[in-house]
Enzyme design. Structure first.
Site, PDB file in Angstrom:
ATOM      1  N   LYS A  84       0.984  -1.356  -0.123  1.00 40.30           N
ATOM      2  CA  LYS A  84      -0.036   0.837  -0.292  1.00 40.30           C
ATOM      3  C   LYS A  84       0.903   0.828  -0.122  1.00 40.30           C
ATOM      4  CE  LYS A  84      -3.897   2.003   2.770  1.00 40.30           C
ATOM      5  NZ  LYS A  84      -4.926   2.048   4.019  1.00 40.30           N
ATOM      6  N   SER A 117      -9.667   2.465   3.118  1.00 43.40           N
ATOM      7  CA  SER A 117      -9.063   2.905   2.086  1.00 43.40           C
ATOM      8  C   SER A 117      -7.949   1.969   1.664  1.00 43.40           C
ATOM      9  CB  SER A 117      -8.271   3.748   2.960  1.00 43.40           C
ATOM     10  OG  SER A 117      -7.540   3.188   4.226  1.00 43.40           O
ATOM     11  N   SER A 152      -9.626  -0.619   7.487  1.00 43.02           N
ATOM     12  CA  SER A 152      -9.075  -0.807   5.906  1.00 43.02           C
ATOM     13  C   SER A 152      -8.350  -1.551   5.149  1.00 43.02           C
ATOM     14  CB  SER A 152      -7.563   1.096   5.470  1.00 43.02           C
ATOM     15  OG  SER A 152      -8.947   1.826   5.711  1.00 43.02           O
TER      16      SER A 152
END
Ligand code: GLN
Length: 508
Positions: free
Chosen positions: A81, A156, A180
């Protein structure tokens, strides 16, 4: 016919490498090819580091040839990420304000991946500074759900989840501040784990809310998550909140769970996490899973955690407060973007800062900076931030009480399946509700897993089953998660992702 390596789990890839059936370079190439083939429509990646990944793969192959792989996952590629600092590789946090920033150092999680020999394929898309539940708040365009490209992949960390669901990467790292990792897992049919707070180092993880953030595995199987967790977890002197205790034998817990026997395990269904606002199909799949756990010998009881209904409100005071303070470092002087105000001949530092933050931050980030600054301002601090901290303590107490009665708590991971892109992006409250079930764990620091548990309603989109355990009992979420996964695979005759329909669509 040659093997399609992208369809294998990380554990299978590790075995194939150990058996000499393939090389890390071959595996890494296969995944880079898959990215080239499908990432146009999926848009899981913000940056693909083909050269870097292939060089790491080459090094892995040489290490193995010389007699010693560095870890159980040496040579298995991974996606990361874009909120984790990667030395020499751009890190944007999905924000314009960090466009072009190349970190001079690795986050500890990234350093551990490198030491363990996992080639890093690239950086995955995310809501700006990890604020959101759909990846639509990324400044670089939304990610699309591989199950249906018109729908959100969660957030997210939608990029990490979509990359794994679309077979672009066998493994990914995400971060979970309020859900997330777990919520994207639920809506993409992947496995996501939020470790115990302090179980995985936050050093080099660009902070959203320091007291809530935790990095963790995004995978297609519970075993893969345990293998990855063991690589990235454990004490780090560079993070003062890191716990100086062993993380436990997670792979062993998975093996134990995979037998499908849960005799004597007490499972608590959280009363407050059902009813109005929960999609009927999600609740139906949840009930099916409970029935399977019961058949496997678990004792399923209901447990009330009355303060959990205040978790969302508590989170949306504490998170913006911490975030507004963290984001003050983006001042146009130290990192990334610098915008000069128009028509000002000799701008002051403050004017440059204002122009940069105005241009560099998106609307959701600005909203939270305003909320957080307000909640922390003198005169309001006690009424809002102080009050929220007290409720946070009550939520932890509810967990403590519940864990005196049961070994794990369970709920659906998210109240709905993936919704259409655009549906909630302009409605912050509707967006925030996605994390109803995941936020309590972050507030209390306890670990949680989301395991794909079927397809819900006529849209036939994935739903997720959440398992929560006391702090430092991460092995329990792996054991129960693995048991459910094994029981479901028995029902379905194979992994859920084999049924993902839009993967061909993604390749169009
Ligand atoms: N969706 C939640 C939020 O917007 C959680 C985000 C996260 O876990 N990073 O804050």
């Amino acid at each position: 016919m040659s093997t399609d390596w992208t369809r294998k789990t990380a554990a299978e890839l590790a075995d194939a490498l150990a058996a000499g059936e393939t090389s890390s370079v071959e595996l890494t190439r296969a995944h880079l090819d898959r990215i080239a083939q499908v990432d146009g429509p999926v848009h899981a990646f913000l940056h693909v580091d083909a050269d870097g990944a292939l060089a790491q793969a080459q090094a892995s192959d040489e290490r193995r040839a010389a007699g010693g792989p560095a870890s159980s996952l040496d040579g298995v590629p991974i996606a990361v990420k874009d909120v984790l600092a990667t030395k020499g590789v751009p890190t944007t946090c999905g924000s314009r304000i960090l466009e072009g920033w190349v970190p001079p150092y690795d986050a500890t999680v990234v350093a551990r991946l490198r030491e363990a020999g996992l080639p890093i394929l690239g950086k995955t898309n995310m809501d700006e500074f990890a604020m959101g539940s759909s990846t639509e708040h990324s400044a670089y365009g939304t990610t699309h759900n591989p199950w249906d490209l018109d729908r959100i992949p969660g957030g997210s960390g939608g990029g990490s989840a979509a990359a794994v669901a679309a077979f672009e990467a066998p493994l990914a790292v995400g971060t979970d501040t309020g859900g997330s990792i777990r919520q994207p897992g639920a809506v993409t049919g992947t496995v996501g784990v939020k470790p115990t707070y302090g179980g995985v180092s936050r050093y080099g993880l660009v902070a959203l809310a320091n007291s809530l953030d935790q990095a963790g595995p995004v995978t297609r199987t519970v075993l893969d998550a345990a293998l990855l967790h063991e690589v990235i977890g454990g004490h780090d002197p560079l993070d003062s909140t890191s716990i100086d205790q062993p993380i436990g034998n997670l792979v062993e817990a998975v093996k134990q769970g995979s037998s499908g026997d849960l005799s004597g395990v007490r499972v608590g269904v959280i009363t407050e996490m059902s009813g109005e606002g929960w999609q009927p199909g999600v609740l139906a799949r949840f009930q099916d899973s409970l029935d399977l756990l019961t058949k496997a010998g678990a004792e399923v009881v209901e447990v009330s955690c009355p303060t959990f209904v205040h978790a969302l409100a508590t989170y949306y005071l504490i998170l913006p407060a911490e975030a507004s303070s963290n984001l003050a470092r983006f001042d146009a002087m130290r990192y990334g973007l610098r915008v000069l105000p128009e028509g000002v001949a000799d701008p002051s530092a403050e004017e440059v800062m204002r122009a940069t933050r105005d241009a560099g931050f998106g609307p959701e980030v600005k909203r939270r900076i305003i909320l957080g600054t307000y909640a922390l301002s003198s005169g309001y601090y006690d009424a809002y931030y102080g009050q929220a901290q007290k409720v946070r303590t009550l939520i932890s107490r509810d967990f403590a009480n519940a864990f005196e009665q049961v070994e794990v708590l369970v709920s659906p991971t998210a109240p709905t399946t993936a919704f259409p892109i655009g549906e909630k992006v302009d409605d912050p409250l509707a967006m925030y509700l996605n994390d109803l079930a995941t936020i309590p764990a972050n507030l209390a620091g306890v670990p949680g897993i989301s395991v794909p548990n079927g397809l819900a309603d006529e849209d036939e989109l994935p739903s997720g089953f959440q398992v929560l355990a006391p702090a430092l009992a991460d092995d329990r979420v792996y054991r129960v998660g693995a048991a459910l996964e094994a029981l479901l695979a028995g029902e379905w005759g194979g992994p859920l992702l084999d049924r993902a329909p839009a993967l061909e669509g993604a390749a169009r």
